[in-house]
Design an enzyme around this catalytic site. Structure first.
Site, PDB file in Angstrom:
ATOM      1  N   GLU A 117     -29.989 -48.102 -26.043  1.00 30.47           N
ATOM      2  CA  GLU A 117     -30.131 -46.792 -25.405  1.00 30.47           C
ATOM      3  C   GLU A 117     -31.429 -46.134 -25.865  1.00 30.47           C
ATOM      4  OE1 GLU A 117     -29.817 -44.855 -23.132  1.00 30.47           O
ATOM      5  OE2 GLU A 117     -27.984 -43.690 -23.238  1.00 30.47           O
ATOM      6  N   ASP A 118     -32.051 -45.404 -24.969  1.00 31.63           N
ATOM      7  CA  ASP A 118     -33.312 -44.745 -25.322  1.00 31.63           C
ATOM      8  C   ASP A 118     -33.104 -43.559 -26.248  1.00 31.63           C
ATOM      9  OD1 ASP A 118     -32.007 -43.285 -23.350  1.00 31.63           O
ATOM     10  OD2 ASP A 118     -33.744 -43.086 -22.028  1.00 31.63           O
ATOM     11  N   ASP A 121     -28.683 -37.505 -26.700  1.00 38.90           N
ATOM     12  CA  ASP A 121     -28.908 -36.051 -26.670  1.00 38.90           C
ATOM     13  C   ASP A 121     -27.551 -35.364 -26.827  1.00 38.90           C
ATOM     14  OD1 ASP A 121     -29.804 -33.506 -26.243  1.00 38.90           O
ATOM     15  OD2 ASP A 121     -30.448 -33.805 -24.191  1.00 38.90           O
ATOM     16  N   PHE A 170     -37.406 -31.405 -25.593  1.00 37.63           N
ATOM     17  CA  PHE A 170     -37.470 -32.370 -24.506  1.00 37.63           C
ATOM     18  C   PHE A 170     -38.677 -33.274 -24.701  1.00 37.63           C
ATOM     19  CE2 PHE A 170     -37.991 -34.115 -20.282  1.00 37.63           C
ATOM     20  CZ  PHE A 170     -36.680 -34.463 -19.998  1.00 37.63           C
ATOM     21  N   ARG A 183     -42.977 -42.176 -18.088  1.00 36.07           N
ATOM     22  CA  ARG A 183     -42.306 -43.331 -18.712  1.00 36.07           C
ATOM     23  C   ARG A 183     -43.317 -44.322 -19.273  1.00 36.07           C
ATOM     24  NH1 ARG A 183     -36.873 -43.032 -17.247  1.00 36.07           N
ATOM     25  NH2 ARG A 183     -36.413 -42.389 -15.125  1.00 36.07           N
TER      26      ARG A 183
HETATM   27  P1  IMP Z   1     -27.049 -37.358 -23.131  1.00 36.78           P
HETATM   28  O1  IMP Z   1     -25.932 -37.733 -22.224  1.00 36.78           O
HETATM   29  O2  IMP Z   1     -27.270 -35.867 -23.122  1.00 36.78           O
HETATM   30  O3  IMP Z   1     -26.887 -37.899 -24.523  1.00 36.78           O
HETATM   31  O4  IMP Z   1     -28.401 -37.959 -22.556  1.00 36.78           O
HETATM   32  C1  IMP Z   1     -28.373 -38.835 -21.494  1.00 36.78           C
HETATM   33  C2  IMP Z   1     -29.693 -39.370 -21.052  1.00 36.78           C
HETATM   34  O5  IMP Z   1     -30.544 -38.284 -20.729  1.00 36.78           O
HETATM   35  C3  IMP Z   1     -30.465 -40.178 -22.063  1.00 36.78           C
HETATM   36  O6  IMP Z   1     -30.049 -41.509 -22.118  1.00 36.78           O
HETATM   37  C4  IMP Z   1     -31.866 -40.050 -21.489  1.00 36.78           C
HETATM   38  O7  IMP Z   1     -32.082 -41.006 -20.473  1.00 36.78           O
HETATM   39  C5  IMP Z   1     -31.863 -38.647 -20.932  1.00 36.78           C
HETATM   40  N1  IMP Z   1     -32.465 -37.712 -21.893  1.00 36.78           N
HETATM   41  C6  IMP Z   1     -31.870 -37.013 -22.897  1.00 36.78           C
HETATM   42  N2  IMP Z   1     -32.770 -36.276 -23.580  1.00 36.78           N
HETATM   43  C7  IMP Z   1     -33.967 -36.527 -23.004  1.00 36.78           C
HETATM   44  C8  IMP Z   1     -35.309 -36.074 -23.280  1.00 36.78           C
HETATM   45  O8  IMP Z   1     -35.617 -35.301 -24.196  1.00 36.78           O
HETATM   46  N3  IMP Z   1     -36.271 -36.563 -22.446  1.00 36.78           N
HETATM   47  C9  IMP Z   1     -36.017 -37.425 -21.427  1.00 36.78           C
HETATM   48  N4  IMP Z   1     -34.785 -37.882 -21.150  1.00 36.78           N
HETATM   49  C10 IMP Z   1     -33.777 -37.434 -21.924  1.00 36.78           C
HETATM   50 MG    MG Z   2     -30.849 -43.185 -21.100  1.00 33.85          MG
END
Ligand code: IMP
Ligand code: MG
Length: 200
Positions: A117-118, A121, A170, A183
């Site tokens: 996973e990248d 958040d 962000f 990206r």
């Molecule tokens: P989460 O469900 O909030 O943990 O985040 C889901 C997805 O949102 C991550 O896998 C990322 O692809 C995208 N994401 C979360 N934070 C960022 C950010 O700061 N920049 C860009 N994409 C984000």
């Molecule tokens: Mg992601």
């Protein structure tokens, strides 16, 4: 035209990087630091799995850079597959609404899964994904995330290995986007707030 001047025109790193980076406020994690952390992760995973042939599951689209570099750094036999899950759209906040846009090609029952996973958040995407994968009875699931935001109200979610803990800002680059862009940056950067304030 000399060879030198042709090369200069096509690959001037200064100008091409500036073009890709337009809208970036500051570099948070330089490319070299990312690569050296991935090397370390790869050595750990090589040692952990040995003969087991893990299935690396990349979460599209943000994990493409991380997946590509991690799998190349690993030396054991492995299999790669991808899943796409709905994310933020063109916003900078998680909606909490998650759905599968592209499922795996591989069967995972009885197999050892490494979720790649990248960024974690809110943790909602990962929570959902792990739940979906667990229902398919893999042998085990390990989660590796390149980035995790320091966030007090994040969901309790399994993350076994984190590359970098970052502030709750962000970020873009190294696979991460804002509205589909950035990206291709080779580093992780903080987006200039004026980029998304202008769109809100
Ligand atoms: P989460 O469900 O909030 O943990 O985040 C889901 C997805 O949102 C991550 O896998 C990322 O692809 C995208 N994401 C979360 N934070 C960022 C950010 O700061 N920049 C860009 N994409 C984000
Ligand atoms: Mg992601």
């Amino acid at each position: 035209m000399s060879v030198e001047s042709t090369v200069g025109q096509v690959t001037d790193p200064q100008s091409s990087d500036e073009l890709r980076a337009r809208g970036v406020a500051s570099v948070l994690i330089p490319a070299e630091k990312i690569q050296s952390e991935i090397e370390t992760m790869a050595r750990e995973l090589d040692a952990e799995y040995g003969e087991d042939v893990p299935l690396l599951v990349g979460v599209l689209t943000g994990a493409v850079s991380f997946m590509a570099d991690l799998m190349k750094a690993m030396t054991i036999p492995l299999i790669v597959d991808f899943m796409a899950i709905s994310s933020y759209g063109a916003s900078t906040k998680s909606s909490g609404v998650v759905r599968i846009l592209k499922d795996l090609n591989e069967e995972i029952a009885g197999r050892r899964i490494i979720v790649v996973e990248d960024i974690v958040d809110s943790g909602l995407t990962l929570q959902y994904l792990i739940d979906v994968l667990q229902r398919r009875s893999p042998k085990d699931i390990r989660v590796v995330a390149l980035l995790k935001k320091e966030k007090a109200d994040a969901a309790e979610v399994q993350v076994d290995r984190i590359g970098f803990h970052i502030p709750d800002e962000f970020v873009v680059g190294y696979g991460l986007d804002y509205a589909g862009r950035y990206r291709n940056l080779p580093y992780v950067a903080v987006l200039d707030p004026c980029v998304y304030q202008a769109a809100e």
